[in-house]
Design an enzyme around this catalytic site. Structure first.
Site, PDB file in Angstrom:
ATOM      1  N   TYR A  44      47.481  28.753  43.136  1.00 52.91           N
ATOM      2  CA  TYR A  44      48.810  29.308  42.886  1.00 52.91           C
ATOM      3  C   TYR A  44      49.894  28.364  43.402  1.00 52.91           C
ATOM      4  CZ  TYR A  44      46.036  33.542  42.142  1.00 52.91           C
ATOM      5  OH  TYR A  44      45.111  34.450  41.695  1.00 52.91           O
ATOM      6  N   HIS A 108      36.974  31.204  42.053  1.00 51.48           N
ATOM      7  CA  HIS A 108      38.144  31.537  41.235  1.00 51.48           C
ATOM      8  C   HIS A 108      37.949  31.196  39.760  1.00 51.48           C
ATOM      9  CE1 HIS A 108      42.876  31.379  41.237  1.00 51.48           C
ATOM     10  NE2 HIS A 108      42.383  32.208  40.327  1.00 51.48           N
TER      11      HIS A 108
HETATM   12  P1  NAD Z   1      50.951  41.722  37.887  1.00 49.64           P
HETATM   13  O1  NAD Z   1      50.476  42.531  36.750  1.00 49.64           O
HETATM   14  O2  NAD Z   1      50.813  42.264  39.240  1.00 49.64           O
HETATM   15  O3  NAD Z   1      52.466  41.359  37.554  1.00 49.64           O
HETATM   16  C1  NAD Z   1      53.233  40.558  38.391  1.00 49.64           C
HETATM   17  C2  NAD Z   1      54.652  40.473  37.823  1.00 49.64           C
HETATM   18  O4  NAD Z   1      55.234  41.766  37.885  1.00 49.64           O
HETATM   19  C3  NAD Z   1      55.556  39.548  38.619  1.00 49.64           C
HETATM   20  O5  NAD Z   1      56.453  38.924  37.710  1.00 49.64           O
HETATM   21  C4  NAD Z   1      56.316  40.503  39.521  1.00 49.64           C
HETATM   22  O6  NAD Z   1      57.589  40.004  39.862  1.00 49.64           O
HETATM   23  C5  NAD Z   1      56.445  41.713  38.633  1.00 49.64           C
HETATM   24  N1  NAD Z   1      56.562  42.980  39.396  1.00 49.64           N
HETATM   25  C6  NAD Z   1      55.903  43.353  40.514  1.00 49.64           C
HETATM   26  N2  NAD Z   1      56.306  44.590  40.891  1.00 49.64           N
HETATM   27  C7  NAD Z   1      57.222  45.004  39.988  1.00 49.64           C
HETATM   28  C8  NAD Z   1      58.014  46.171  39.843  1.00 49.64           C
HETATM   29  N3  NAD Z   1      57.930  47.171  40.707  1.00 49.64           N
HETATM   30  N4  NAD Z   1      58.854  46.265  38.785  1.00 49.64           N
HETATM   31  C9  NAD Z   1      58.954  45.248  37.891  1.00 49.64           C
HETATM   32  N5  NAD Z   1      58.247  44.106  37.977  1.00 49.64           N
HETATM   33  C10 NAD Z   1      57.384  43.979  39.019  1.00 49.64           C
HETATM   34  O7  NAD Z   1      50.220  40.295  37.765  1.00 49.64           O
HETATM   35  P2  NAD Z   1      49.733  39.187  38.794  1.00 49.64           P
HETATM   36  O8  NAD Z   1      50.754  38.824  39.809  1.00 49.64           O
HETATM   37  O9  NAD Z   1      49.176  38.103  37.962  1.00 49.64           O
HETATM   38  O10 NAD Z   1      48.471  39.883  39.503  1.00 49.64           O
HETATM   39  C11 NAD Z   1      48.509  40.395  40.802  1.00 49.64           C
HETATM   40  C12 NAD Z   1      47.726  39.536  41.774  1.00 49.64           C
HETATM   41  O11 NAD Z   1      46.327  39.620  41.475  1.00 49.64           O
HETATM   42  C13 NAD Z   1      48.031  38.041  41.767  1.00 49.64           C
HETATM   43  O12 NAD Z   1      49.188  37.758  42.528  1.00 49.64           O
HETATM   44  C14 NAD Z   1      46.769  37.486  42.347  1.00 49.64           C
HETATM   45  O13 NAD Z   1      46.754  37.663  43.747  1.00 49.64           O
HETATM   46  C15 NAD Z   1      45.694  38.382  41.733  1.00 49.64           C
HETATM   47  N6  NAD Z   1      45.158  37.814  40.461  1.00 49.64           N
HETATM   48  C16 NAD Z   1      44.011  37.075  40.527  1.00 49.64           C
HETATM   49  C17 NAD Z   1      43.509  36.493  39.369  1.00 49.64           C
HETATM   50  C18 NAD Z   1      42.247  35.687  39.455  1.00 49.64           C
HETATM   51  O14 NAD Z   1      41.637  35.616  40.503  1.00 49.64           O
HETATM   52  N7  NAD Z   1      41.804  35.067  38.386  1.00 49.64           N
HETATM   53  C19 NAD Z   1      44.157  36.647  38.149  1.00 49.64           C
HETATM   54  C20 NAD Z   1      45.297  37.439  38.114  1.00 49.64           C
HETATM   55  C21 NAD Z   1      45.794  38.023  39.276  1.00 49.64           C
END
Ligand code: NAD
Length: 297
Positions: A44, A108
């Site tokens: 990230y 990952h």
């Molecule tokens: P997510 O679906 O959580 O969406 C994140 C987005 O939504 C960001 O732009 C954030 O600003 C916005 N957001 C958060 N809260 C909000 C709210 N209350 N209202 C409006 N917008 C809001 O997607 P993500 O960040 O990709 O996934 C969450 C976490 O999961 C990642 O940060 C990571 O730690 C993990 N993840 C891991 C993998 C992997 O291992 N391959 C892949 C995806 C995500």
């Protein structure tokens, strides 16, 4: 009771540029409001998210939070699941995070690798990290659900992290929950907002969903707005209803989002609005996109 937890990828400026001080403030707000699980990766923001999270956690009692990071993915096209890289990667992450161990170390996006190597080389090397006290548990992450089935049917792992498969528009993770329960594997759900698809603002330009999925989610956001609510609210409340998924990671680098997500997680879901949204999303339900090697999809 399932909870929401802190996805730290936005600290690496992957959705929009984030000022370091704001990222640190967001982590502190999350801790103050009782969030205690943080997920990050060297991928990230090319190590930026780990560095910012490490600064934010400095001085915070280590036993007061659960920390997960990853290894094996280092750039959009940079992967290395070899045992040698596993050993070096954890030390680099521990240094950036300013801790002597992580709670969960995860391979990952394993769909970009050779799954046979993951089973026979990466996971044994990760077990070695547990023996050395550098991690307490090991896990795997990825998009196509079949990679989880392949690995956990062959070798013990403690957790899987699945993303974009347990949200309003894609619930396909349901099909894997029984196997995980049977194998004693903990399930972490990530991206309940489908990486921004289920938000009023909409997804970032790099979002891999098809135009059809994006259009349906945009329409769902409109329906939510017309019903006097926010699609993100319905999405968060829906994702944490499944008791077999103890935690759901939401990406956050904004204090207001932290407050809102925690608040939403304690409130009931409006089933009337949910029904309207489900009707709009029905044509794209469980539709996804490919990720990694063709044979792993
Ligand atoms: P997510 O679906 O959580 O969406 C994140 C987005 O939504 C960001 O732009 C954030 O600003 C916005 N957001 C958060 N809260 C909000 C709210 N209350 N209202 C409006 N917008 C809001 O997607 P993500 O960040 O990709 O996934 C969450 C976490 O999961 C990642 O940060 C990571 O730690 C993990 N993840 C891991 C993998 C992997 O291992 N391959 C892949 C995806 C995500």
């Amino acid at each position: 009771m399932p909870v929401v937890s802190f996805g730290a990828s936005p600290l690496g400026s992957v959705f929009r540029p984030v000022v370091e001080a704001d990222g640190i403030k967001t982590v502190h707000a999350a801790l103050e409001l009782g969030m205690n699980f943080f997920d990050v990766s060297p991928y990230y923001g090319k190590t930026l998210a780990e560095t910012v999270l490490g600064k934010a956690l400095k001085g915070v009692p280590r036993q007061s939070y659960i920390l997960a990071t990853k290894l094996g993915r280092y750039g959009d096209d940079v992967f290395d699941f070899s045992a040698g890289r596993v050993a070096r990667s954890i030390d680099e992450s521990l240094q950036r995070l300013g801790v002597d161990h992580v709670d969960i170390i995860q391979a990952h996006d394993i769909e970009f690798g050779d799954l046979n190597q993951v089973v026979t080389e990466t996971i044994p090397a990760m077990r070695e990290l547990v023996r050395k006290g550098k991690a307490r548990f090991i896990g795997i992450t990825g998009l196509p659900l079949k990679v989880f089935d392949y690995v956990i049917s062959r070798v013990p792992v403690d957790t899987i992290l699945s993303y974009c498969h347990y949200s309003l528009n894609d619930r396909s993770l349901e099909s894997l929950l029984a196997l995980c329960e049977q194998k004693g594997v903990g399930v972490i759900n990530a991206s309940p907002l489908s990486m921004g698809l289920l938000s009023q603002k909409g997804p970032p330009s790099w979002h891999p969903a098809t135009a059809e999925i994006k259009a349906a989610c945009r329409k769902a956001a409109e329906v939510a707005r017309e019903s006097g609510t926010d699609i993100a609210e319905i999405a968060v409340k829906w994702a944490i209803r499944e008791k077999r998924i103890p935690t759901t990671l939401i990406g956050m680098a904004d204090e207001a989002h932290v407050r809102r997500n925690i608040q939403w997680s304690t409130e009931p879901l409006d089933d009337g609005v949910l029904k309207k949204i489900e009707a709009v999303l029905q044509p794209v339900l469980n539709k996804t996109w490919p990720s990694g090697r063709p044979e792993n999809n």
